[in-house]
Design an enzyme around this catalytic site. Structure first.
Site, mmCIF file in Angstrom:
data_model
loop_
_atom_site.group_PDB
_atom_site.id
_atom_site.type_symbol
_atom_site.label_atom_id
_atom_site.label_comp_id
_atom_site.label_asym_id
_atom_site.label_seq_id
_atom_site.Cartn_x
_atom_site.Cartn_y
_atom_site.Cartn_z
ATOM 1 N N ASN A 44 1.153 4.244 -0.056
ATOM 2 C CA ASN A 44 2.000 4.808 -1.104
ATOM 3 C C ASN A 44 2.689 3.737 -1.948
ATOM 4 O O ASN A 44 3.029 3.979 -3.102
ATOM 5 C CB ASN A 44 3.041 5.722 -0.416
ATOM 6 C CG ASN A 44 4.206 6.061 -1.304
ATOM 7 O OD1 ASN A 44 4.068 6.852 -2.237
ATOM 8 N ND2 ASN A 44 5.368 5.467 -1.033
ATOM 9 N N LYS A 52 -5.064 2.581 -10.271
ATOM 10 C CA LYS A 52 -5.118 3.939 -9.708
ATOM 11 C C LYS A 52 -6.530 4.528 -9.844
ATOM 12 O O LYS A 52 -6.985 5.258 -8.955
ATOM 13 C CB LYS A 52 -4.076 4.834 -10.379
ATOM 14 C CG LYS A 52 -2.638 4.386 -10.118
ATOM 15 C CD LYS A 52 -2.290 4.397 -8.635
ATOM 16 C CE LYS A 52 -0.826 4.112 -8.385
ATOM 17 N NZ LYS A 52 -0.452 4.187 -6.966
ATOM 18 N N ASP A 83 6.202 -7.850 2.266
ATOM 19 C CA ASP A 83 5.593 -7.719 0.942
ATOM 20 C C ASP A 83 4.083 -7.551 1.120
ATOM 21 O O ASP A 83 3.431 -8.391 1.753
ATOM 22 C CB ASP A 83 5.901 -9.002 0.154
ATOM 23 C CG ASP A 83 5.473 -8.884 -1.295
ATOM 24 O OD1 ASP A 83 4.529 -8.107 -1.582
ATOM 25 O OD2 ASP A 83 6.067 -9.575 -2.138
ATOM 26 N N ASP A 97 8.106 -1.536 3.801
ATOM 27 C CA ASP A 97 8.545 -1.702 2.412
ATOM 28 C C ASP A 97 9.121 -3.111 2.267
ATOM 29 O O ASP A 97 9.425 -3.768 3.258
ATOM 30 C CB ASP A 97 9.626 -0.662 2.047
ATOM 31 C CG ASP A 97 9.727 -0.408 0.546
ATOM 32 O OD1 ASP A 97 9.329 0.682 0.099
ATOM 33 O OD2 ASP A 97 10.195 -1.310 -0.191
ATOM 34 N N TYR A 149 -1.730 -0.454 -14.265
ATOM 35 C CA TYR A 149 -1.391 0.704 -13.423
ATOM 36 C C TYR A 149 -2.563 1.683 -13.427
ATOM 37 O O TYR A 149 -3.046 2.112 -12.384
ATOM 38 C CB TYR A 149 -0.116 1.374 -13.950
ATOM 39 C CG TYR A 149 0.364 2.511 -13.075
ATOM 40 C CD1 TYR A 149 1.017 2.253 -11.867
ATOM 41 C CD2 TYR A 149 0.166 3.839 -13.439
ATOM 42 C CE1 TYR A 149 1.446 3.293 -11.050
ATOM 43 C CE2 TYR A 149 0.593 4.882 -12.632
ATOM 44 C CZ TYR A 149 1.233 4.602 -11.435
ATOM 45 O OH TYR A 149 1.651 5.635 -10.628
HETATM 46 N N1 LIG Z 1 6.937 8.393 -10.029
HETATM 47 C C1 LIG Z 1 5.909 8.965 -10.601
HETATM 48 O O1 LIG Z 1 6.025 9.655 -11.650
HETATM 49 C C2 LIG Z 1 4.544 8.817 -10.007
HETATM 50 C C3 LIG Z 1 3.479 9.473 -10.622
HETATM 51 C C4 LIG Z 1 2.208 9.328 -10.118
HETATM 52 C C5 LIG Z 1 2.012 8.524 -9.004
HETATM 53 N N2 LIG Z 1 3.053 7.891 -8.406
HETATM 54 C C6 LIG Z 1 2.761 7.041 -7.248
HETATM 55 O O2 LIG Z 1 3.569 7.426 -6.151
HETATM 56 C C7 LIG Z 1 3.782 6.300 -5.300
HETATM 57 C C8 LIG Z 1 5.264 6.166 -4.999
HETATM 58 O O3 LIG Z 1 5.966 5.947 -6.212
HETATM 59 P P1 LIG Z 1 7.519 6.209 -6.397
HETATM 60 O O4 LIG Z 1 7.647 6.960 -7.651
HETATM 61 O O5 LIG Z 1 8.113 6.724 -5.136
HETATM 62 O O6 LIG Z 1 8.004 4.725 -6.704
HETATM 63 P P2 LIG Z 1 9.199 3.875 -6.079
HETATM 64 O O7 LIG Z 1 9.301 2.654 -6.924
HETATM 65 O O8 LIG Z 1 10.406 4.717 -5.874
HETATM 66 O O9 LIG Z 1 8.620 3.473 -4.652
HETATM 67 C C9 LIG Z 1 7.652 2.473 -4.474
HETATM 68 C C10 LIG Z 1 8.042 1.673 -3.233
HETATM 69 O O10 LIG Z 1 7.016 0.695 -3.017
HETATM 70 C C11 LIG Z 1 7.648 -0.502 -2.622
HETATM 71 N N3 LIG Z 1 6.817 -1.649 -2.969
HETATM 72 C C12 LIG Z 1 6.420 -2.030 -4.213
HETATM 73 N N4 LIG Z 1 5.728 -3.167 -4.127
HETATM 74 C C13 LIG Z 1 5.672 -3.524 -2.816
HETATM 75 C C14 LIG Z 1 5.104 -4.609 -2.112
HETATM 76 N N5 LIG Z 1 4.486 -5.603 -2.747
HETATM 77 N N6 LIG Z 1 5.235 -4.640 -0.779
HETATM 78 C C15 LIG Z 1 5.902 -3.656 -0.113
HETATM 79 N N7 LIG Z 1 6.481 -2.602 -0.734
HETATM 80 C C16 LIG Z 1 6.368 -2.551 -2.069
HETATM 81 C C17 LIG Z 1 8.953 -0.538 -3.410
HETATM 82 O O11 LIG Z 1 9.914 -1.400 -2.776
HETATM 83 C C18 LIG Z 1 9.366 0.927 -3.407
HETATM 84 O O12 LIG Z 1 10.249 1.230 -2.333
HETATM 85 C C19 LIG Z 1 3.187 5.105 -6.033
HETATM 86 O O13 LIG Z 1 1.904 4.829 -5.527
HETATM 87 C C20 LIG Z 1 3.108 5.586 -7.459
HETATM 88 O O14 LIG Z 1 2.118 4.908 -8.198
HETATM 89 C C21 LIG Z 1 4.316 8.027 -8.884
#
Ligand SMILES: NC(=O)c1ccc[n+]([C@@H]2O[C@H](COP(=O)([O-])OP(=O)(O)OC[C@H]3O[C@@H](n4cnc5c(N)ncnc54)[C@H](O)[C@@H]3O)[C@@H](O)[C@H]2O)c1
Length: 267
Positions: free
Chosen positions: A97, A183, A70, A43, A179
């Protein structure tokens, strides 16, 4: 618990989870560690990663490695490959993820269509889609060494359907075009990689519905009303899907998108 561990076949396996410090990433990492999986946690958020690694080692006695990096940075790939190749050199599971999500704080991102900006689009495609291609490709030699290799890509219902804007009326929330495009691309990349990497490596995706995180109450009420199961998702709802696609119970499944959305896409 022992027989549950045998059922999933994940004990002693090695997994790389990206976005591990985020909401779902933490839940996924905890679920995997609970079944005895060794973890490489990636992360951007180093502090959160280190605290998660400490927790997992203490609670589940699994070994963890941390990569604060990153995914948009080309050097991250080489660093990830170095970590993956250390020790046994085998990777059994890759969970893609990490993503820019609807709430990410980027200029020109979660705003109306007219205000969405190209740099935000490009950054999001880079992290949400391009980095999945690059990281999976870089991890493929290590995955090929595993007798049960699995890649799980975390997509979204917005990779399948367009947004219903009436949910957002009167709230500061929005739904970025990039987004959805990233996806949708990820779901198709999953199918492409599944047939390309078969039979050695299975590749599937999970498409979560909206997860409740203290959004605007009007949004939550409308979202729940539109969802057959009458609630938004919780992180735990996704953990079972991840363990299923990661482990032995899904050993004859590849190229699929498992939608975990309370029925949102069923009507
Ligand atoms: N939250 C929702 O409602 C939802 C719905 C559908 C899908 N998702 C998907 O689930 C997954 C997790 O989402 P979440 O809700 O836990 O979000 P979140 O923001 O809590 O977690 C995402 C993590 O990715 C890390 N990240 C982002 N860009 C980065 C980069 N360039 N390099 C390294 N790390 C990076 C962030 O630091 C963060 O810790 C994602 O793929 C998201 O699209 C989430």
């Amino acid at each position: 618990l022992k027989s549950l561990r045998n059922y999933f076949g994940l004990e002693g396996k090695r997994a790389l989870v990206t976005g591990a410090a985020g909401h779902l990433g933490r839940t996924f990492s905890q679920a995997l560690a609970g079944l005895g999986t060794e973890l490489i946690l990636l992360d951007r958020n180093e502090e959160a990663l280190r605290s998660l690694a400490g927790e997992l080692e203490k609670e589940h006695a699994v070994s963890t490695l941390v990569l604060a990096a990153d995914l948009a940075d080309d050097q991250t790939l080489a660093r990830a490959v170095d970590l993956v190749s250390a020790g046994p050199g085998t990777l059994d599971l890759l969970v893609n993820n990490a993503a820019y999500v609807g709430t990410s704080d980027i200029e020109g991102w979660a705003v109306s269509f007219e205000k969405q900006k190209l740099p935000a689009w490009r950054q999001a495609l880079e992290v949400n889609l391009t980095s999945v291609f690059a990281l999976t490709q870089a991890c493929t030699p290590a995955l090929r060494l595993s007798p049960m290799a699995s890649v799980v890509n975390i997509a979204s219902i917005y990779g399948l359907l367009g947004p219903d804007w009436s949910l957002y009326d009167g709230t500061p929330m929005a739904n970025p075009a990039a987004y959805a495009a990233s996806k949708g691309g990820l779901i198709q990349l999953t199918r492409w990689m599944a047939t390309t990497l078969a039979p050695a490596i299975r590749v599937n995706s999970i498409s979560p519905g909206g997860i409740q995180r203290g959004q605007d109450p009007a949004f939550i009420a409308r979202y729940e009303a539109r969802t057959p199961l009458k609630r938004m998702a919780r992180e735990e709802d996704l953990a079972g899907a991840l363990l299923f696609l990661a482990g032995r119970p899904s050993s004859y499944i590849t190229g699929q998108n498992l939608v975990v959305d309370g029925g949102w896409t069923a009507w």
